[in-house]
Design an enzyme around this catalytic site. Structure first.
Site, PDB file in Angstrom:
ATOM      1  N   SER A 119      76.946 -29.058  24.706  1.00  0.00           N
ATOM      2  CA  SER A 119      75.788 -29.951  24.674  1.00  0.00           C
ATOM      3  C   SER A 119      75.657 -30.766  25.961  1.00  0.00           C
ATOM      4  CB  SER A 119      75.898 -30.885  23.465  1.00  0.00           C
ATOM      5  OG  SER A 119      74.866 -31.827  23.469  1.00  0.00           O
TER       6      SER A 119
ATOM      7  N   GLY B 221      74.270 -28.474  28.601  1.00  0.00           N
ATOM      8  CA  GLY B 221      72.887 -28.122  28.287  1.00  0.00           C
ATOM      9  C   GLY B 221      71.931 -29.246  28.651  1.00  0.00           C
TER      10      GLY B 221
ATOM     11  N   GLU C 115      76.829 -15.588  31.130  1.00  0.00           N
ATOM     12  CA  GLU C 115      75.552 -15.380  31.824  1.00  0.00           C
ATOM     13  C   GLU C 115      74.990 -16.766  32.117  1.00  0.00           C
ATOM     14  OE1 GLU C 115      74.197 -13.626  28.382  1.00  0.00           O
ATOM     15  OE2 GLU C 115      74.861 -11.605  28.843  1.00  0.00           O
TER      16      GLU C 115
ATOM     17  N   GLN D  67      81.885 -23.060  24.055  1.00  0.00           N
ATOM     18  CA  GLN D  67      82.773 -23.132  22.899  1.00  0.00           C
ATOM     19  C   GLN D  67      82.646 -21.853  22.090  1.00  0.00           C
ATOM     20  OE1 GLN D  67      81.580 -26.745  21.012  1.00  0.00           O
ATOM     21  NE2 GLN D  67      79.430 -26.201  21.045  1.00  0.00           N
TER      22      GLN D  67
END
EC number: 3.5.4.30
Length: 190
Positions: free
Chosen positions: A102, A105, A129, A148
């Site tokens: 998170s 991101g 990727e 994860q």
């Protein structure tokens, strides 16, 4: 069924699920954090006019291995293959699902484009990727937490696990970021 921290540790202790190197501090309530290795595959944009999944394009990517302490800078809109530091071995009744972190991101880093599933029987480093969807470069440090791995128990062991002769496994035993072998999915008419 998604495995909890207790289940993950029990599978590792029993030797059924292997992570090398294993660091117990990476075990989360229902996942295991994975770290970034020091090798990347960058795309050679000048060697091909386009990417053709049906053709073997050996010079499409080049391997870059970082020197100790050196980061990799992923530019906005950039895409690169990386891999986990850890080598994973899954038994015939456990599968994995790679998810992003998170915190990364929220900075615009995507850990995987589409291939987040790890079949039962897989053994190898997981290819990442990595995409930067932010409008600033992102520094990637070898050893950093990059994603994860969630582990799921199958209702029964796979009849033909990854790596078995009939599974058509292309990436069993991979080390480092492994380029696409999609061309192997196409039937050759010769």
């Amino acid at each position: 069924m998604l495995l909890s921290d207790r289940d993950l540790r029990a599978e590792i202790t029993a030797g059924r699920f292997s992570i090398d190197p294993f660091d117990d501090t990476l075990v989360q309530p229902s996942s295991i954090d994975v770290r970034l290795d020091c090798m990347f595959r960058v795309f050679n944009n000048t060697r091909y006019t386009h990417i053709d999944p049906a053709r073997q394009q050996d010079e499409l990517t080049s391997l870059v291995e970082l020197v100790d302490g050196e980061p990799f800078v992923l530019h906005p809109g950039g895409f690169v293959l990386g891999s986990t530091l850890e080598l994973f071995t899954l038994p015939e009744d456990l599968a994995g699902r790679l998810e992003g972190k998170s915190s990364l991101g929220r900075l615009g880093l995507l850990t995987h484009s589409t291939a987040g599933f790890i079949d039962p029987g897989f053994c190898g480093h997981i290819t990442l990727e990595l995409s930067n969807v932010a409008n600033l470069p992102i520094t990637l440090w070898p050893g950093m937490k990059i994603g994860q791995l969630c582990v799921l128990r199958l209702t029964s062991p796979a009849e033909h696990p990854y790596g078995s002769a009939s599974a058509g496994s292309k990436y069993q035993g991979q080390r480092g970021p492994t380029p696409s072998r999609s061309y192997e999915n196409f039937i050759k008419n010769t």
